[in-house]
Structure formats: C-alpha cells, structure tokens
Design a protein around this motif. Structure first.
Motif, PDB file in Angstrom:
ATOM      1  N   LEU A  20       0.828  -1.199   0.000  1.00 45.36           N
ATOM      2  CA  LEU A  20       0.000   0.000   0.000  1.00 45.36           C
ATOM      3  C   LEU A  20       0.869   1.259   0.000  1.00 45.36           C
ATOM      4  N   ASN A  21       1.972   1.212   0.733  1.00 45.87           N
ATOM      5  CA  ASN A  21       2.878   2.359   0.762  1.00 45.87           C
ATOM      6  C   ASN A  21       3.694   2.495  -0.515  1.00 45.87           C
ATOM      7  N   VAL A  22       4.325   1.401  -0.958  1.00 51.16           N
ATOM      8  CA  VAL A  22       5.223   1.521  -2.106  1.00 51.16           C
ATOM      9  C   VAL A  22       4.461   1.873  -3.375  1.00 51.16           C
ATOM     10  N   LEU A  23       3.246   1.340  -3.548  1.00 57.79           N
ATOM     11  CA  LEU A  23       2.472   1.671  -4.740  1.00 57.79           C
ATOM     12  C   LEU A  23       2.020   3.127  -4.717  1.00 57.79           C
ATOM     13  N   LEU A  43       9.390   6.252   1.571  1.00 56.73           N
ATOM     14  CA  LEU A  43      10.640   5.565   1.892  1.00 56.73           C
ATOM     15  C   LEU A  43      10.890   5.550   3.397  1.00 56.73           C
ATOM     16  N   ASP A  44      10.569   6.632   4.068  1.00 60.08           N
ATOM     17  CA  ASP A  44      10.711   6.664   5.526  1.00 60.08           C
ATOM     18  C   ASP A  44       9.822   5.602   6.177  1.00 60.08           C
ATOM     19  N   ARG A  45       8.641   5.406   5.647  1.00 57.62           N
ATOM     20  CA  ARG A  45       7.732   4.409   6.214  1.00 57.62           C
ATOM     21  C   ARG A  45       8.207   2.985   5.907  1.00 57.62           C
ATOM     22  N   LEU A  46       8.762   2.790   4.720  1.00 64.07           N
ATOM     23  CA  LEU A  46       9.215   1.455   4.339  1.00 64.07           C
ATOM     24  C   LEU A  46      10.468   1.034   5.095  1.00 64.07           C
ATOM     25  N   THR A  99       9.883  -2.987   7.738  1.00 59.79           N
ATOM     26  CA  THR A  99      10.781  -4.132   7.620  1.00 59.79           C
ATOM     27  C   THR A  99      10.332  -5.343   8.435  1.00 59.79           C
ATOM     28  N   ALA A 100       9.341  -5.176   9.292  1.00 64.87           N
ATOM     29  CA  ALA A 100       8.946  -6.236  10.226  1.00 64.87           C
ATOM     30  C   ALA A 100       8.632  -7.581   9.569  1.00 64.87           C
ATOM     31  N   PRO A 101       7.937  -7.623   8.426  1.00 65.00           N
ATOM     32  CA  PRO A 101       7.593  -8.939   7.867  1.00 65.00           C
ATOM     33  C   PRO A 101       8.777  -9.677   7.232  1.00 65.00           C
ATOM     34  N   PHE A 102       9.922  -9.026   7.097  1.00 64.63           N
ATOM     35  CA  PHE A 102      11.017  -9.572   6.299  1.00 64.63           C
ATOM     36  C   PHE A 102      12.205  -9.967   7.177  1.00 64.63           C
ATOM     37  N   THR A 103      13.101 -10.767   6.610  1.00 64.90           N
ATOM     38  CA  THR A 103      14.252 -11.316   7.342  1.00 64.90           C
ATOM     39  C   THR A 103      15.519 -10.585   6.929  1.00 64.90           C
ATOM     40  N   GLU A 104      16.115  -9.865   7.846  1.00 62.22           N
ATOM     41  CA  GLU A 104      17.268  -9.023   7.529  1.00 62.22           C
ATOM     42  C   GLU A 104      18.475  -9.823   7.067  1.00 62.22           C
ATOM     43  N   GLY A 159      14.170  -5.114  -3.939  1.00 65.73           N
ATOM     44  CA  GLY A 159      13.869  -4.712  -5.309  1.00 65.73           C
ATOM     45  C   GLY A 159      12.885  -3.564  -5.395  1.00 65.73           C
ATOM     46  N   TRP A 160      11.778  -3.664  -4.664  1.00 65.88           N
ATOM     47  CA  TRP A 160      10.766  -2.609  -4.732  1.00 65.88           C
ATOM     48  C   TRP A 160      11.265  -1.302  -4.127  1.00 65.88           C
ATOM     49  N   THR A 161      11.973  -1.367  -3.003  1.00 71.53           N
ATOM     50  CA  THR A 161      12.471  -0.124  -2.412  1.00 71.53           C
ATOM     51  C   THR A 161      13.526   0.517  -3.311  1.00 71.53           C
TER      52      THR A 161
END
Length: 397
Positions: free
Chosen positions: A65-68, A95-98, A104-109, A121-123
């Motif tokens: 929702l943010n990136v689009l 970008l600040d929100r992403l 970043t919470a749903p992803f694995t650093e 890729g999207w960011t």
C-alpha cells in the motif's frame, strides 16, 4: 403507485446505461487528474492506518500500500513535471515508512540482499524513481548506489536467478523487479550493472515454465507454473530489463491469459483455486490480475489497457468527489493503490514500444447490451401497460 415505481426504476436504469455508455465510448479524460484524486484518497487512508489494516489481510499489505502510493506519485511526476516536487516529497515520505520497523517487520534481515529480494527490489525501484524525478540529493544517490550494489552482489553470487524473498521461499517476479532496478540505475546514473542483467536474462531463458514458456509463478519451496497474478507485474518490469525478450513474453501472456472479459489467473485450458495472490476467482478470472494487467498492457502500448480501464470504470463503482476518487466505495484501499499504479504506468528505462494490434471496437457490444437491455425492457413494460389502460378506457364501463 406501481406505475410510478416502474417509471422511477426505468429512469434510473436509463441514466445508468447512459453513464456507462459514456465511459465505454467517449474519449477518456486526462487520466493523470483522476490518478491524483485517487492519491489524495490513498494519502488520507494511509494516515488513518489503512496500511496496518492491510497487513492483517495480506502478507505484504503494509508494504504494497505504501510503495504503490509512492511509485504512483513518481509516475505522475514523470508524466507531469509540474508535479515533480510534490511527487518527490511523497516518495521520500513513503521511503521513511518502508525503512521504519513497521516496514521491515515482515522480512528477514539476514537474507541476501538484506530483507530479501522482494523488499530490496521494490524499495530500490522507488529510490530510482526519486532520482528520475530530478529531485534527488547526494544522500538519495548514495542510498540508490549502495542498495544496487547489494542487489547486484546477491545475484552475482547466487546459484539461481530467482532469489529468496523469505527464507526458503522464492517468486521470480520479485527478482524481475530487482534486476529492473539495476537497469534503472544504469540508465539514470552510470552504466555499471549491465552484464549482471544480461547474464540474468540468459539464465532465465533456460528456467522458464515448460507449459507456457513464461517465467514461473514460484520456484521455492516448490515449483508453480505461470499465473497471471505475478505475470502482470513481470510483464510490467521485464520491459525495462530487456525489451525484446519482454515483448515475446508479453505476447505469450496475452495469448495464454487474456480473454474477452478479463484476465484468467491460470492459463487457458487449466484451472485452480484462488488464493491471497489472486483473490477470489469468478469463472477463472482474477480481479487483481486484471487490474495489474492494465499497467503491463499500457507499457507495451497495447490497446488492451484502454479496454480494461474502461471496463474498470464501468464495473468498479468509481466515486469521484471534488478532491478524491475511489473505487468500490473505498472499501479496499490496496485495490485502489494497484489501480492507480496501473493506470499511470509508464516505462522508466525502455522507450515507447510499437503499438500492438488488438484495438477491436466491438468488445463494447456485449457491455452495451447489458447496459441497455434493462431500461428497454422497463420502458417496454411501461408502454405495454399504458396501451392496455387505453384499451380499457375505450371500451367504457
């Protein structure tokens, strides 16, 4: 009372048919204006927490929702330079929100690239869009370079062209977006990653879905053949990676998935269930795939984009106010975000493509029949009843 009710319903049906006919036939108004109104609606929704609500329904609801929203602003700014400053400001806000903990919470650093290829890729594509607006600063360029190098390194050292988005899970569409972001860096800043992109395309051509000849939907933990919910995005970004390969892939996609009434989730002659990617299927058609296909068709200069957009204006229940516009009464903001992103689609790297054949006017005919059949029947009933009353009066008491 029944006569008055019949007349009232007939009048309403006639007005609906007239509006629908106008949306199908008349020249389209400035699409950018409508998209900007959609963005105003989406900004208010984001500020009200729609992204957090979307995360509870979709695995990447907050992110998408943010990136689009940010990418649509970039596309608007590139199309209308007078809006470039506003577009850059909104892109930075996104970008600040992403990059926040919520983003970043749903992803694995620990994945390579960091947080997985979907996130990276999207960011990175959004960072490149900010640079494309000619509103970037040294910090923006440094971030674009560092993330591009990280993505390039991950592809260079991987044993597969399809990198992981989550541990043990990989979707080719996510790698397409990431590779496209490298091509965007080369076109905007300085050629640096061209060989990686070329090697990637060469390898991908050996790992296509054997049933369709398209990029598969998923490769890990198991292989899944091509599906429209990912193909729409693949065809959108692949054009900026390799236009020749992309046009061949797009034509296969159009043959395998596009019908007279929408876009199938599964190739013609096959089927399957709907899921979180496709949404509910109606006669095999996916609403989300159809919406995303608008953008793919638009960047490929396919008249299909106009057809699908007009059908969306007809059945999507759009509501336009003085400052905002929403579809389905604004009940699904992430759907509005995908639609705004698709309607404002444009290539970032590739030039304008040769126009594809397919501008068949008569696709409107079934819709016009559906629109005008109810009012014609209603007015016919009214006229029949009126003639019947006249005959009764003429007979006398």
């Amino acid at each position: 009372m029944l006569r008055k009710l019949l007349i009232g319903v007939a009048v309403i049906a006639t007005l609906v048919a007239g509006v629908g006919t106008a949306r199908l036939v008349l020249p389209r108004a400035d699409p950018t204006r409508g998209v900007v109104k959609q963005l105003a609606f989406l900004r208010a929704e984001l500020e009200g927490g729609a992204d957090r609500a979307a995360q509870e329904q979709y695995p990447e609801g907050y992110f998408f929702l943010n990136v689009l929203y940010g990418l649509t602003w970039v596309q608007v700014g590139l199309t209308d330079p007078d809006r470039a400053v506003d577009a850059a400001g909104e892109a930075r806000w996104v970008l600040d929100r992403l990059t926040s903990p919520a983003g970043t919470a749903p992803f694995t650093e620990s994945l390579q690239p960091s947080y997985g290829v979907f996130y990276a890729g999207w960011t990175n594509w959004l960072r490149g869009g900010l640079v494309a607006l000619n509103q970037s600063n040294a910090g923006d360029l440094d971030a674009f370079l560092s993330q591009s190098v990280e993505i390039a390194t991950a592809f260079r050292t991987a044993k597969t062209p399809y990198l992981a988005s989550y541990p043990g899970q990989a979707w080719p569409v996510d790698s397409v977006v990431a590779i496209a972001s490298l091509r965007l860096y080369d076109s905007l800043v300085v050629p640096r990653f061209g060989q990686i992109a070329r090697n990637w395309v060469t390898t991908v051509k050996t790992k296509l879905d054997p049933s369709t000849g398209l990029l598969p939907h998923q490769v890990a933990p198991s292989a899944v053949g091509a599906r429209a919910s990912s193909q729409g995005i693949i065809q959108r970004f692949l054009l900026d990676v390799d236009p020749t390969f992309a046009r061949a892939q797009y034509e296969i996609f159009r043959d395998e998935f596009v019908t007279r009434v929408g876009v199938r989730e599964y190739p013609k002659g096959s089927g399957g269930p709907g899921d979180v990617d496709s949404g509910p299927l109606v006669l095999g058609m996916s609403l989300s795939a159809t919406v995303v296909a608008i953008g793919a068709a638009q960047v490929h200069h396919d008249p299909l984009a106009d057809r699908l957009t007009r059908e969306g204006e007809l059945v999507g229940l759009p509501w336009t106010g003085l400052k905002t516009k929403r579809y389905l009464f604004g009940a699904v903001p992430i759907g509005d975000a995908f639609l705004a992103w698709s309607k404002s689609a444009r290539p970032f790297v590739a030039g304008e493509q040769a126009k594809l054949a397919g501008g068949w006017f008569w696709w409107r005919a079934p819709w016009l029949v559906l629109l005008w059949l109810p009012p014609l029947l209603l007015w016919g009933l009214w006229r029949y009843g009126r003639r019947g009353r006249r005959r009764l009066r003429s007979r006398g008491p």
